[in-house]
Design an enzyme around this catalytic site. Sequence first.
Site, PDB file in Angstrom:
ATOM      1  N   GLN A 126     -38.470 -20.419 -13.402  1.00  0.00           N
ATOM      2  CA  GLN A 126     -38.416 -19.086 -12.824  1.00  0.00           C
ATOM      3  C   GLN A 126     -39.794 -18.431 -12.852  1.00  0.00           C
ATOM      4  O   GLN A 126     -40.289 -18.084 -13.918  1.00  0.00           O
ATOM      5  CB  GLN A 126     -37.421 -18.259 -13.661  1.00  0.00           C
ATOM      6  CG  GLN A 126     -37.232 -16.837 -13.222  1.00  0.00           C
ATOM      7  CD  GLN A 126     -36.225 -16.124 -14.115  1.00  0.00           C
ATOM      8  OE1 GLN A 126     -36.164 -16.387 -15.326  1.00  0.00           O
ATOM      9  NE2 GLN A 126     -35.437 -15.236 -13.548  1.00  0.00           N
ATOM     10  N   GLY A 127     -40.411 -18.252 -11.681  1.00  0.00           N
ATOM     11  CA  GLY A 127     -41.724 -17.598 -11.632  1.00  0.00           C
ATOM     12  C   GLY A 127     -41.569 -16.113 -11.396  1.00  0.00           C
ATOM     13  O   GLY A 127     -41.717 -15.644 -10.268  1.00  0.00           O
ATOM     14  N   TYR A 128     -41.286 -15.400 -12.440  1.00  0.00           N
ATOM     15  CA  TYR A 128     -41.072 -13.951 -12.318  1.00  0.00           C
ATOM     16  C   TYR A 128     -42.184 -13.177 -13.039  1.00  0.00           C
ATOM     17  O   TYR A 128     -43.049 -12.589 -12.432  1.00  0.00           O
ATOM     18  CB  TYR A 128     -39.708 -13.562 -12.921  1.00  0.00           C
ATOM     19  CG  TYR A 128     -38.543 -13.586 -11.955  1.00  0.00           C
ATOM     20  CD1 TYR A 128     -38.469 -14.521 -10.934  1.00  0.00           C
ATOM     21  CD2 TYR A 128     -37.505 -12.669 -12.073  1.00  0.00           C
ATOM     22  CE1 TYR A 128     -37.401 -14.549 -10.053  1.00  0.00           C
ATOM     23  CE2 TYR A 128     -36.421 -12.685 -11.196  1.00  0.00           C
ATOM     24  CZ  TYR A 128     -36.367 -13.630 -10.196  1.00  0.00           C
ATOM     25  OH  TYR A 128     -35.302 -13.642  -9.346  1.00  0.00           O
ATOM     26  N   SER A 129     -42.115 -13.165 -14.397  1.00  0.00           N
ATOM     27  CA  SER A 129     -43.038 -12.335 -15.179  1.00  0.00           C
ATOM     28  C   SER A 129     -44.496 -12.753 -14.957  1.00  0.00           C
ATOM     29  O   SER A 129     -44.792 -13.926 -14.697  1.00  0.00           O
ATOM     30  CB  SER A 129     -42.739 -12.465 -16.676  1.00  0.00           C
ATOM     31  OG  SER A 129     -41.480 -11.939 -16.964  1.00  0.00           O
ATOM     32  N   SER A 161     -39.837 -20.381 -18.499  1.00  0.00           N
ATOM     33  CA  SER A 161     -39.064 -21.287 -19.365  1.00  0.00           C
ATOM     34  C   SER A 161     -39.008 -22.675 -18.748  1.00  0.00           C
ATOM     35  O   SER A 161     -38.686 -22.820 -17.574  1.00  0.00           O
ATOM     36  CB  SER A 161     -37.633 -20.791 -19.536  1.00  0.00           C
ATOM     37  OG  SER A 161     -37.630 -19.436 -19.828  1.00  0.00           O
ATOM     38  N   GLU A 244     -28.484 -14.452 -14.088  1.00  0.00           N
ATOM     39  CA  GLU A 244     -29.111 -14.856 -15.348  1.00  0.00           C
ATOM     40  C   GLU A 244     -28.499 -14.089 -16.516  1.00  0.00           C
ATOM     41  O   GLU A 244     -28.143 -14.666 -17.535  1.00  0.00           O
ATOM     42  CB  GLU A 244     -30.623 -14.598 -15.294  1.00  0.00           C
ATOM     43  CG  GLU A 244     -31.313 -14.930 -16.609  1.00  0.00           C
ATOM     44  CD  GLU A 244     -32.827 -14.686 -16.587  1.00  0.00           C
ATOM     45  OE1 GLU A 244     -33.319 -14.108 -15.599  1.00  0.00           O
ATOM     46  OE2 GLU A 244     -33.481 -15.082 -17.559  1.00  0.00           O
ATOM     47  N   ASN A 382     -33.925  -5.118 -23.910  1.00  0.00           N
ATOM     48  CA  ASN A 382     -32.775  -4.250 -24.165  1.00  0.00           C
ATOM     49  C   ASN A 382     -33.007  -2.852 -23.611  1.00  0.00           C
ATOM     50  O   ASN A 382     -32.093  -2.197 -23.119  1.00  0.00           O
ATOM     51  CB  ASN A 382     -32.517  -4.166 -25.668  1.00  0.00           C
ATOM     52  CG  ASN A 382     -31.692  -5.340 -26.162  1.00  0.00           C
ATOM     53  OD1 ASN A 382     -31.522  -6.321 -25.445  1.00  0.00           O
ATOM     54  ND2 ASN A 382     -31.185  -5.235 -27.379  1.00  0.00           N
ATOM     55  N   GLU A 383     -34.256  -2.399 -23.702  1.00  0.00           N
ATOM     56  CA  GLU A 383     -34.563  -1.045 -23.245  1.00  0.00           C
ATOM     57  C   GLU A 383     -34.425  -0.948 -21.728  1.00  0.00           C
ATOM     58  O   GLU A 383     -33.919   0.051 -21.203  1.00  0.00           O
ATOM     59  CB  GLU A 383     -35.974  -0.656 -23.699  1.00  0.00           C
ATOM     60  CG  GLU A 383     -36.104  -0.422 -25.212  1.00  0.00           C
ATOM     61  CD  GLU A 383     -35.994  -1.698 -26.047  1.00  0.00           C
ATOM     62  OE1 GLU A 383     -36.215  -2.807 -25.507  1.00  0.00           O
ATOM     63  OE2 GLU A 383     -35.668  -1.591 -27.252  1.00  0.00           O
TER      64      GLU A 383
END
Lengths: 398, 365
Positions: A126-129, A161, A244, A382-383
């Site tokens: 997954q190329g997200y962040s 990941s 996800e 979580n925030e």
Amino acid sequence: MADLQAFREETKSWLAENCPKGARGPGEVHTGSTKVTVSADTQAWMEMMAEKGWTVPMWEKEYGGAGLSIAQTQVLFEEMSAIDARPPLVNMGTRMLGPTLLEFGTEDQKKRHLNLIARGGAAWCQGYSEPGAGSDLAGLNTRAVASGDEFIINGQKIWTSGAQNADWMFCLVRTDPDVPKHQGISFVLLPMDQPGVTVRPISLISGSSPFCETFLDNAVAERRDLVGQLNEGWSIGKRLLQHERSGQGGLGPSAARSRPVGVSVDLGVAEVGLSYVGVTDGKISDPALRDEVVQWKMQDAAFKATQRRAGAESQNAKAPGEATSIFKLVGSTLAQDKQELIVKLMGNSGTGWEGAAFSKDEIGATRSWLASKAVTIYGGTNEVQANIIAKRVLGLPD
Amino acid sequence: MQTEFTEDQEQFREVVARFLQDKSTPLSVREMMASEAGYDKDVWRQLCEEVGVAGTHIPEAFGGFGFGSIELGVVAEEMGKHLYCGPFFSSSVMAAYALLNIANDSSKVKLLPDIAVGKTLATLVLDSLNSPEAVGRQLVVANNSLSGTAAMVLDAHVADLFVIVARAETGLGLYTIHAGAEGVSVDLLETIDQTRKVSRVSFKNATVERIGHVNSESLDRTWDHICVVLAHEMIGGAQHLLETTIDYTKLRYQFGRPIGSFQGLKHRCADLLMEVEIAKAATHHAARCLDAGEGEAYAASMAKALAADTYMKAAREAIQLRGGIGFTWEEDTQLWFKRAKSSEVLMGTPAIHRERMISMMEQQS
């Protein structure tokens, strides 16, 4: 109902006959990666299940599934769990990209990618962040420029990941830098084995390296692997996140077996309490720790009841909704609290890193505790989940 | 075991909710609190005749409708939302469940039909409202003559019939006596929660009828049944507080914006939503376990503990997030806040129920 009973009988006997001994009980699960060698039993199990379309039982047959109904799928999972069969194939393709492509993909994309995923022929990452785009994911800067039949991509992804073993990446890229940030993002698919892609694993506090940095230097994605319209990738990327999160919170078929990344042992809090804290009159000796055990157990059992209810409700809905943030937040917190509590109950025995002085479970518990620090961060902190719940579920204003 | 409500159950909820929306408004609740009886006889009669709440879970053989804890929970949840004041919990839930679980058949046939239609108001007299293990230390029977005091009895000031657990030489027994009989005295207590009135009930050589033998199993089962209904009432109240508090934070402006737009409040509201959802799931699950006769033995205690903690948290947050108005007499939040407290300790505090739960877990492992 009679049909379902027949399906159950059929499934049961097929599983009994075909599921190899080496694919039952705890152990290795096939990820579809072409770069990892698995045991013969794991490989055979995946192939046999793929043959029946049961690696992705609810997908249509033409895309590699078996076209099973929800009820039939539930029966299949129940019968698998009855003989302790492991899932034949688990990866980001089956759980996240697949459902997203089913919703948004072109016929060509579905035919090419879904079939490959279903038969365990590719692992996805997954190329997200990015270093500068974590919680504010839409602030991402990796640029993709259209050039003929291709996109040329430059930038850096992080927390990817399993990138070191992945065959393909689904990736959010900026295709228009001159519009508000959410409106200039596209969702593309690119192969990992090409000169423009470099992967470097990140060492974590647990000693393992499940996440990577991925550098994209003139990496290439084919134009036909643009999912959805150009500059409209943000909504697709968000939908994938819901898949996800529902998996992380423990919804969905593999829920019973899903564990946070890097958590290697599955110990019971009451059992650990009794054996490490000690027993007085059949009770855990320390009353404060004993209360922590029951508090955790209560939250966990109640969360499972919430999941069952949500599972029943989601049978009517096609894809998981905003409420998945609730599951991500509660599920990840509980998973982390559990690891925290277990090492607490173990006391000094929960400080071992390696060596014969500590048992396998003790070292596993310590490593899992360290690894579990990631679970309240990845997939949206979580925030961020609390922000989503406040906005989307409770309707609180900006 | 069912995992979601059936269409019939949802429709039943609608009926109960519509009735209470109309008849149990904050204004009428305040009237009932100030009245001596504590409930509106006409509304109770309609609830029994038109909605049939009193006999929901009582088998048809004893004059009820033969549903289970799930349907009774639906009624209680709606009553908790609307803070219904009336003898439902004391008579239909506590007394009826004691009779169903403990009384001999002839007494069931004799007593339950009138309770099932709300004609007889019964109440359960226990000398401890903390835990089943503590029951039977104050009320003692010898030769059908009962003496001793029960410190807190729900709705005793309006009950027609007392159903009593007391200790005899042969062990714990279930007894009955009619209100107003010789040797029975009822003192209405002044407590914070006037939506549910309680009395001290004393017996002095009062002549009682023995209608059943109590063992730890039947008392535990009765306790579980009552706790699960109470948990439903509590999650209903918590849900109401959650909704009204969220609404308030959307309407209240400070610093030129709704206070619900501040992240500090948003996260608290999100936390509360999650707690309420989890307590609801645990509570509904407990009712399903009771009706199916399967599932975790500790499900009822878990539901009671979680629902109580959640209701109290919702009540505290409801006051805090309303600022100054939240702790005024005029604001209705206080009514639910006080009910939350009285329910938290009724039939065992969360700590007692956690103890019950972990003891069961330790015995298993």
